[in-house]
Design a protein around this motif. Structure first.
Motif, PDB file in Angstrom:
ATOM      1  N   UNK A  40       0.988  -1.138  -0.034  1.00  0.00           N
ATOM      2  CA  UNK A  40      -0.027   0.083   0.054  1.00  0.00           C
ATOM      3  C   UNK A  40       0.907   1.428  -0.126  1.00  0.00           C
ATOM      4  N   UNK A  41       0.474   2.320  -0.755  1.00  0.00           N
ATOM      5  CA  UNK A  41       1.373   3.270  -0.741  1.00  0.00           C
ATOM      6  C   UNK A  41       0.332   4.542  -0.403  1.00  0.00           C
ATOM      7  N   UNK A  42       1.166   5.405   0.865  1.00  0.00           N
ATOM      8  CA  UNK A  42       0.581   6.539   1.255  1.00  0.00           C
ATOM      9  C   UNK A  42       1.057   7.627   0.475  1.00  0.00           C
ATOM     10  N   UNK A  43       0.220   8.473  -0.339  1.00  0.00           N
ATOM     11  CA  UNK A  43       0.508   9.448  -1.041  1.00  0.00           C
ATOM     12  C   UNK A  43       0.673  10.732  -0.325  1.00  0.00           C
ATOM     13  N   UNK A  44       1.541  11.660  -0.842  1.00  0.00           N
ATOM     14  CA  UNK A  44       1.608  13.136  -0.212  1.00  0.00           C
ATOM     15  C   UNK A  44       2.565  13.283   1.000  1.00  0.00           C
ATOM     16  N   UNK A  45       3.424  12.063   1.034  1.00  0.00           N
ATOM     17  CA  UNK A  45       4.177  12.242   2.676  1.00  0.00           C
ATOM     18  C   UNK A  45       5.226  13.470   2.404  1.00  0.00           C
ATOM     19  N   UNK A  80       2.069  -4.994   9.444  1.00  0.00           N
ATOM     20  CA  UNK A  80       3.037  -4.334   8.495  1.00  0.00           C
ATOM     21  C   UNK A  80       4.365  -4.971   8.767  1.00  0.00           C
ATOM     22  N   UNK A  81       4.971  -5.484   7.691  1.00  0.00           N
ATOM     23  CA  UNK A  81       6.288  -6.202   7.579  1.00  0.00           C
ATOM     24  C   UNK A  81       7.289  -5.475   6.741  1.00  0.00           C
ATOM     25  N   UNK A  82       6.986  -4.548   6.217  1.00  0.00           N
ATOM     26  CA  UNK A  82       8.126  -3.681   5.749  1.00  0.00           C
ATOM     27  C   UNK A  82       7.467  -2.341   5.376  1.00  0.00           C
ATOM     28  N   UNK A  83       8.466  -1.503   5.316  1.00  0.00           N
ATOM     29  CA  UNK A  83       8.213  -0.030   4.711  1.00  0.00           C
ATOM     30  C   UNK A  83       9.353   0.993   4.291  1.00  0.00           C
ATOM     31  N   UNK A 128       5.498   3.512   1.341  1.00  0.00           N
ATOM     32  CA  UNK A 128       5.055   2.279   0.694  1.00  0.00           C
ATOM     33  C   UNK A 128       5.143   1.221   1.927  1.00  0.00           C
ATOM     34  N   UNK A 129       4.156   0.566   2.194  1.00  0.00           N
ATOM     35  CA  UNK A 129       4.169  -0.490   3.210  1.00  0.00           C
ATOM     36  C   UNK A 129       3.890  -1.873   2.850  1.00  0.00           C
ATOM     37  N   UNK A 130       4.883  -2.772   3.051  1.00  0.00           N
ATOM     38  CA  UNK A 130       4.132  -4.166   2.776  1.00  0.00           C
ATOM     39  C   UNK A 130       3.478  -4.653   4.006  1.00  0.00           C
TER      40      UNK A 130
END
Length: 808
Positions: free
Chosen positions: A475-480, A500-503, A635-637
């Motif tokens: 999942x991608x969080x936008x406008x960081x 959440x296993x990665x970021x 981005x988070x896995x």
């Protein structure tokens, strides 16, 4: 006379209700499909034609080959527009656009931002080149001063409601305040670019005067009478005069030496009205269409209409036995052949007019759904515009004349004596033309079926192909970038959440996102023509791990090594172009300041396995990654089975760190699929129209089968009396049609193979066209034909032979 024709025509239509229904529904369906596709094609062909000077506006395109990469850009150097205006009187005006993507925007007195797409910097000449009417403000002065912005009516409503936006202040993500100096009408849907915010180019944070950097979309308005092809020859002089010195300054070689090394630089003009359908350059302002699809759908519309017309002709000639005596009696009573032709043509045109009325109803009902599939805003009123209405009125008469001409001349040619003595044979097998028309119908149907299967297989191939990274469950969080230095804190907070296993935080993703091309040279390389131009992405320590990318040599970035700030990771394509056999530990450099020749040197830490970061239409190019604080997105896995609950938790973390900032996210597989949304739409539309084409063909086949069975009633009765089984009679009645369908398959297969190979040629990675696709399409056509014919065949075979032999 006309009144008499109409009375007889209505009487005949009422008498043969089933035939009339098949004719009208089949023809109406064909006309409706034709009109829908015509609306789609006209919309595609009319892109950018709303501009008053559309025929004089051209965009400058760049074709460059350097460092083993062929680059075809829709952007060009920032000085080229002003230079052309200054040096060449043929240029009436120019404008540059610099799209900055998505920014957060708010009113000065608001605390909450709105997420706005396509924020664009533009020269003050924007409104002199493009026809973008202002409802408020002076178009010549609106972008002439620093810190000014022109917004669309929609944007004005979003941010100011019913308040007057003129003179009000908007604050953008970079904390820069802009005064609204103009409000323009919303840009038309059929424009190759869209923007609700045009900011003055005076505020664009850019190092100007770079002839070797391509970052601006530049448009020129040529004076009336200027030959664009002749004018484009001036680009050679521009390159020699202005680019040559910068090539010498940076690379240390002349243009001729640069070219002898296998490198090229070239510019050319593309007409504004050709951009949407004919431009396949990189860095377009928005996804373009494809002229291939216009050709394909135009052909489909024609095929469907022809199939519907063929139905009419087939059924009209097939029923000739029912009207043969009518023709004979009317000729004996003194009717001339022209009068009979007029009668039959009147019936044909009447059926076509009724079909046209039904087709308009079908189009009105289908348009909302069709717009949703095709991502259009088509309106049935477009069909009755001053330009289209004459064609719409003429269409039923043209179709009526075409479809009715052969039956009219065929029926009116009967000899009265032969007819009244029963010597006219009009059986199914006796008409070579009718057989040819059935072959044509099913050949077109097979082509459409094959095309639909191949399009869907290619889309499926794209969606399931191993692209070199794992885009699922990311999942991608936008406008960081809106939270600045708190981006890393946000990443760490989210990483603590269960599931959440990665970021990773980076603005560069292997989906439609930011791109940055840079030139690099191996350390110690004395020939500066031996550089490599490649993508350069700023990433963090966890980027490769989060996105599931594979290292084939060396190591990833590590927090344990402070020197990694000057490290670089290359993909396999970059290593191949550089010619390194053992790249780990090798050093490459780029110019941080080209004019001062200040270099930054990187040590190669690792090599990542090639992955697709552009459309599968392109081969994988050279790419490098360096450590950077670029915080465009996070981005988070995730591994949670309850994604809605997890997204709520992530949103809570976001609001704690960034109150007032909008929370927006997207799953990476959805972003990846968005690159192929046009193909998905085309596939869906192809399925619909292929199905309708087959349906229309089946309607005609159903009508022919019923007439064939009617004509052979006595033959069937005799066969049953002599002991023929139902199965043998059904086979007898079906075999004529099956022979024609087999011939259609043989004719259609090579045509479909050629057409779909041409379509697949646009993809660098594509499926193989297997033989079983044609076998499947042929099998479907045979099954469809059998199902269509079998009803009438079985009905005739089950008829009481006594009743059959008594029939006349």
């Amino acid at each position: 006379m006309l009144t008499s024709y109409l009375k007889i025509a209505f009487r005949m239509l009422r008498k043969q209700r089933a035939l009339t229904f098949i004719n009208i529904v089949g023809l109406a369906t064909g006309l409706a499909c034709c009109m829908l596709i015509m609306l789609y094609v006209l919309d595609e062909l009319n892109y950018d034609r709303y501009n008053t000077n559309a025929d004089r506006i051209y965009r400058i395109q760049a074709d460059i080959k350097f460092g083993g990469n062929d680059m075809h850009f829709a952007v060009s150097p920032d000085p080229i527009g002003p230079t052309l205006k200054k040096d060449y009187p043929q240029v009436e005006q120019f404008v540059r656009l610099h799209n900055r993507g998505t920014w957060l925007v708010k009113r000065e007195d608001e605390s909450t931002n709105l997420r706005e797409d396509n924020i664009t910097f533009a020269d003050s000449t924007l409104f002199e080149v493009f026809t973008l009417p202002l409802v408020a403000g002076n178009p010549k002065r609106a972008l002439a001063e620093p810190n000014t912005v022109v917004i669309s009516e929609s944007a004005a409503k979003r941010h100011f409601g019913n308040r007057n936006p003129m003179g009000q202040t908007l604050v953008f993500v970079n904390k820069q305040a802009y005064t609204v100096t103009g409000v323009m009408r919303d840009m038309p849907k059929n424009s190759h670019f869209h923007s609700d915010f045009f900011l003055t180019m005076l505020n664009d944070d850019y190092t100007w005067g770079q002839w070797l950097s391509n970052n601006h979309h530049t448009y020129v308005l040529l004076k009336p009478g200027t030959d664009p092809q002749a004018f484009a020859k001036n680009f050679d002089a521009i390159i020699e005069k202005y680019m040559g010195p910068q090539v010498m300054q940076i690379i240390g070689s002349s243009l001729s030496q640069f070219r002898k090394a296998g490198n090229t630089i070239g510019f050319w003009l593309i007409p504004l009205t050709d951009i949407h359908l004919h431009s396949k350059q990189q860095v377009e302002l928005a996804p373009n269409g494809d002229i291939q699809y216009v050709y394909i759908f135009s052909a489909v519309a024609l095929f469907i209409l022809l199939i519907a017309c063929v139905n009419f002709m087939n059924l009209a000639t097939a029923r000739s036995s029912n009207r043969a005596k009518e023709v004979g009696v009317r000729k004996v009573m003194g009717s001339e052949r022209p009068q009979l032709i007029g009668q039959f043509m009147t019936e044909s045109i009447l059926i076509t007019i009724l079909a046209m009325l039904l087709a308009l109803v079908m189009v009105a009902m289908a348009l909302p759904g069709f717009n949703g599939i095709a991502a259009k805003e088509l309106n049935i009123m477009n069909l009755i515009s001053p330009y289209q209405l004459p064609w719409l009125i003429a269409l039923p008469f043209v179709v009526g004349l075409l479809t009715g001409s052969y039956p009219a001349f065929f029926l009116s040619s009967f000899k009265p004596i032969a007819v009244l003595k029963g010597r006219v044979s009009t059986s199914f097998r006796s008409s070579g033309l009718r057989s040819g028309l059935v072959i044509f119908q099913f050949a077109m149907s097979v082509i459409l079926i094959v095309g639909t299967i191949i399009i869907y297989r290619q889309i499926s191939y794209i969606q399931t192909k191993n692209v070199g990274f794992n885009r699922n469950q990311v999942v991608t969080i936008e406008d960081v970038h809106a939270i600045g230095k708190q981006a890393e804190s946000f990443r760490q907070e989210v990483m603590r959440l269960p599931g959440v296993v990665g970021g990773s935080v980076s603005g560069y993703l292997p989906t439609p996102s930011n791109r940055s091309d840079n030139a690099f040279w191996p350390e110690g390389q004395t020939d500066m023509n031996k550089g490599i131009n490649m993508q350069n992405w700023g990433v963090d320590y966890d980027y490769l791990k989060t996105l599931g990318m594979t290292l084939v040599a060396g190591r990833d970035f590590s927090r344990d090594f402070g020197s990694d700030s000057s490290g670089i990771i290359l993909n396999e394509a970059a290593v191949k172009v550089l010619g390194f056999k053992d790249p780990i530990g090798k050093r490459i450099f780029q110019f941080e300041d080209e004019q001062a020749k200040i270099r930054k040197t990187y040590t190669i830490l690792g090599v990542v396995k090639n992955f697709h970061f552009e459309s599968l239409r392109r081969n994988i190019g050279a790419l490098s990654m360096t450590l950077s604080a670029n915080s465009g997105a996070a981005s988070f896995r995730v591994s949670s089975t309850n994604l809605p609950a997890l997204m709520k938790q992530i949103e809570t973390k976001w609001k704690q760190i960034a109150p007032g900032q909008p929370f927006s996210y997207q799953f990476m597989n959805e972003s990846f699929d968005a690159m192929y949304r046009a193909e998905q739409r085309i596939g869906t539309i192809a399925v619909i129209f292929a199905g309708l084409a087959v349906l229309i063909a089946c309607l005609g086949l159903f009508g022919l089968a019923s007439f064939m069975a009617e004509q052979r009633t006595k033959e069937i009765g005799v066969r049953k009396v002599l002991g023929a089984s139902v199965g043998s009679i059904v086979a007898l009645l079906s075999q004529d049609f099956l022979k024609l369908v087999l011939v259609a398959i043989i004719i259609a297969s090579p045509i479909a193979w050629y057409a779909m190979n041409a379509w697949l040629a646009d993809f660098a990675y594509k499926i193989e066209i297997s033989w079983w696709i044609f076998a499947l399409a042929g099998g479907l056509a045979i099954c469809i034909a059998l199902l269509t014919v079998s009803y009438q065949s079985i009905k005739a075979a089950l008829m009481n032979p006594v009743k059959s032999l008594r029939s006349d």
